[in-house]
Scaffold this motif. Sequence first.
Motif, PDB file in Angstrom:
ATOM      1  N   VAL A 164      41.106  55.849  39.527  1.00  0.00           N
ATOM      2  CA  VAL A 164      41.912  55.741  40.747  1.00  0.00           C
ATOM      3  C   VAL A 164      41.077  56.261  41.920  1.00  0.00           C
ATOM      4  N   LEU A 165      40.984  55.462  42.985  1.00  0.00           N
ATOM      5  CA  LEU A 165      40.374  55.925  44.236  1.00  0.00           C
ATOM      6  C   LEU A 165      41.532  56.318  45.148  1.00  0.00           C
ATOM      7  N   PRO A 166      41.663  57.599  45.471  1.00  0.00           N
ATOM      8  CA  PRO A 166      42.865  58.082  46.158  1.00  0.00           C
ATOM      9  C   PRO A 166      42.796  57.904  47.677  1.00  0.00           C
ATOM     10  N   GLY A 167      43.917  58.234  48.311  1.00  0.00           N
ATOM     11  CA  GLY A 167      43.996  58.147  49.761  1.00  0.00           C
ATOM     12  C   GLY A 167      43.327  59.328  50.447  1.00  0.00           C
ATOM     13  N   GLY A 168      43.197  59.209  51.757  1.00  0.00           N
ATOM     14  CA  GLY A 168      42.577  60.268  52.551  1.00  0.00           C
ATOM     15  C   GLY A 168      41.679  59.682  53.618  1.00  0.00           C
ATOM     16  N   PHE A 169      40.689  60.455  53.992  1.00  0.00           N
ATOM     17  CA  PHE A 169      39.768  60.039  55.057  1.00  0.00           C
ATOM     18  C   PHE A 169      38.348  60.326  54.590  1.00  0.00           C
ATOM     19  N   SER A 170      37.898  59.586  53.559  1.00  0.00           N
ATOM     20  CA  SER A 170      36.591  59.869  52.981  1.00  0.00           C
ATOM     21  C   SER A 170      35.509  59.830  54.057  1.00  0.00           C
ATOM     22  N   TYR A 171      34.656  60.837  54.024  1.00  0.00           N
ATOM     23  CA  TYR A 171      33.562  60.969  55.004  1.00  0.00           C
ATOM     24  C   TYR A 171      34.085  60.840  56.437  1.00  0.00           C
ATOM     25  N   GLY A 172      35.295  61.366  56.659  1.00  0.00           N
ATOM     26  CA  GLY A 172      35.843  61.394  58.014  1.00  0.00           C
ATOM     27  C   GLY A 172      36.137  60.020  58.601  1.00  0.00           C
ATOM     28  N   ASP A 173      36.187  58.986  57.752  1.00  0.00           N
ATOM     29  CA  ASP A 173      36.365  57.611  58.266  1.00  0.00           C
ATOM     30  C   ASP A 173      35.248  57.223  59.235  1.00  0.00           C
ATOM     31  N   ALA A 210      33.497  52.833  54.500  1.00  0.00           N
ATOM     32  CA  ALA A 210      32.148  52.239  54.581  1.00  0.00           C
ATOM     33  C   ALA A 210      31.083  53.152  53.986  1.00  0.00           C
ATOM     34  N   ILE A 211      31.249  54.464  54.134  1.00  0.00           N
ATOM     35  CA  ILE A 211      30.244  55.394  53.605  1.00  0.00           C
ATOM     36  C   ILE A 211      30.538  55.669  52.129  1.00  0.00           C
ATOM     37  N   ALA A 212      31.826  55.807  51.806  1.00  0.00           N
ATOM     38  CA  ALA A 212      32.222  56.118  50.424  1.00  0.00           C
ATOM     39  C   ALA A 212      31.713  55.057  49.456  1.00  0.00           C
ATOM     40  N   ARG A 213      31.653  53.833  49.942  1.00  0.00           N
ATOM     41  CA  ARG A 213      31.188  52.741  49.094  1.00  0.00           C
ATOM     42  C   ARG A 213      29.811  53.027  48.495  1.00  0.00           C
ATOM     43  N   PHE A 214      28.991  53.778  49.219  1.00  0.00           N
ATOM     44  CA  PHE A 214      27.629  54.037  48.762  1.00  0.00           C
ATOM     45  C   PHE A 214      27.492  55.391  48.064  1.00  0.00           C
ATOM     46  N   ALA A 215      28.609  56.075  47.789  1.00  0.00           N
ATOM     47  CA  ALA A 215      28.562  57.336  47.044  1.00  0.00           C
ATOM     48  C   ALA A 215      28.027  57.060  45.642  1.00  0.00           C
ATOM     49  N   PRO A 216      27.273  58.006  45.066  1.00  0.00           N
ATOM     50  CA  PRO A 216      26.707  57.783  43.730  1.00  0.00           C
ATOM     51  C   PRO A 216      27.749  57.347  42.704  1.00  0.00           C
ATOM     52  N   GLU A 256      35.491  47.409  51.204  1.00  0.00           N
ATOM     53  CA  GLU A 256      34.108  47.618  51.667  1.00  0.00           C
ATOM     54  C   GLU A 256      33.117  47.380  50.530  1.00  0.00           C
ATOM     55  N   SER A 257      33.523  47.659  49.294  1.00  0.00           N
ATOM     56  CA  SER A 257      32.654  47.461  48.124  1.00  0.00           C
ATOM     57  C   SER A 257      32.600  45.997  47.702  1.00  0.00           C
ATOM     58  N   HIS A 258      33.412  45.148  48.342  1.00  0.00           N
ATOM     59  CA  HIS A 258      33.528  43.734  47.991  1.00  0.00           C
ATOM     60  C   HIS A 258      34.083  43.523  46.588  1.00  0.00           C
ATOM     61  N   LEU A 259      34.755  44.544  46.041  1.00  0.00           N
ATOM     62  CA  LEU A 259      35.475  44.324  44.786  1.00  0.00           C
ATOM     63  C   LEU A 259      36.780  43.585  45.082  1.00  0.00           C
ATOM     64  N   LEU A 260      37.264  43.720  46.309  1.00  0.00           N
ATOM     65  CA  LEU A 260      38.437  42.976  46.766  1.00  0.00           C
ATOM     66  C   LEU A 260      38.078  42.269  48.063  1.00  0.00           C
ATOM     67  N   PRO A 261      38.648  41.088  48.313  1.00  0.00           N
ATOM     68  CA  PRO A 261      38.345  40.362  49.543  1.00  0.00           C
ATOM     69  C   PRO A 261      39.102  40.940  50.745  1.00  0.00           C
ATOM     70  N   GLY A 262      38.680  40.559  51.936  1.00  0.00           N
ATOM     71  CA  GLY A 262      39.386  40.976  53.144  1.00  0.00           C
ATOM     72  C   GLY A 262      38.951  42.346  53.616  1.00  0.00           C
ATOM     73  N   ALA A 263      39.694  42.882  54.594  1.00  0.00           N
ATOM     74  CA  ALA A 263      39.369  44.179  55.179  1.00  0.00           C
ATOM     75  C   ALA A 263      40.646  44.780  55.758  1.00  0.00           C
ATOM     76  N   LEU A 264      40.602  46.097  55.996  1.00  0.00           N
ATOM     77  CA  LEU A 264      41.719  46.788  56.633  1.00  0.00           C
ATOM     78  C   LEU A 264      41.290  47.215  58.023  1.00  0.00           C
ATOM     79  N   VAL A 265      42.103  46.856  59.016  1.00  0.00           N
ATOM     80  CA  VAL A 265      41.784  47.201  60.409  1.00  0.00           C
ATOM     81  C   VAL A 265      42.909  48.036  61.008  1.00  0.00           C
ATOM     82  N   ARG A 266      42.648  48.558  62.224  1.00  0.00           N
ATOM     83  CA  ARG A 266      43.613  49.413  62.902  1.00  0.00           C
ATOM     84  C   ARG A 266      44.979  48.738  63.020  1.00  0.00           C
TER      85      ARG A 266
END
Lengths: 223, 81
Positions: free
Chosen positions: A45-54, A60-66, A93-103
């Motif tokens: 499970v990838l949980p909610g929050g503000f990974s790397y401060g958004d 976008a940054i979390a996608r590249f976490a080890p 952002e990882s392209h595991l799912l299509p589309g994107a989330l915007v404001r």
Amino acid sequence: MRVGVVTFPGSLDDGDARRALGLAGAEPVALWHGDVRLSAVDAVVLPGGFSYGDYLRCGAIARFAPVMERVIERAREGMPVLGICNGFQILCESHLLPGALVRNDHRKFVCRDQALRVESNTTAWTTAYAEGQEIVIPLKNGEGGFVADDPTLDRLEGEGQVVVRYLGSNPNGSYRDIAGIANEVGNVVGLMPHPEHAVEALTGPSTDGVGFFTSVIAGLVSA
Amino acid sequence: MARVVVDVMLKPEILDPQGQAVATALPKLGFDGIAAVRQGKRFELELDGDVTEERLAQIRNAAETLLSNPVIEDYTVRVEP
């Protein structure tokens, strides 16, 4: 049944996600964004929050976490992965799912108990629900507008990859009222609302969220 | 030292609530005659050494991988004189 929950710097709902998994009967396993191994988990499970401060873009940054290298690899092999809110953004952002989330189109943070319709109960995370079942779980986001081009939206609808849809007024401008989607196989699911906050009558508007977690456990047991 | 600028903008078909908020605020402050506002991001990359075609190709790759999300954004890469 071991289900990992990744904590990124800035994750908020990792504790609730582990708790929900425990209540549903799984053994929650805390994973760290810097982990290079998934310590033998059966699902993540990838949980909610503000990974790397958004920073840059949400997720976008979390996608590249080890840890995400392994999550992406295992997800492509069929391991169930659920992304909630910020986790959904990371999956896009990882392209595991299509589309994107915007404001959100109305520019305000939204926090409310949200009615949803379960559109697909054939994914790894929704078998506990009836198709068309209406549930109420919390929604809280500032950038929760799901967008994709029309061919992608048509494909999602046509292939039954729309998992949950907003009922009532659209809370964030998501195209076609889409609250959550799955990949083609159905092992990867992302949604903006928070099932992990609706697992106990004391703290949630309902216990409607439990089904996401019992679904994946049932699927893993029978596999 | 060379500077490469990457501009990232939301695709025209994607709603830009931030730009709209700015567009609404401008006339309230007396800045009239602005029909619409789109808000984007500008990245200034300082390079060690000179700009080569190879390094520009690398930067385009970075722009597509990290600096922008091609699902919702377009980018341009240019070398600052």
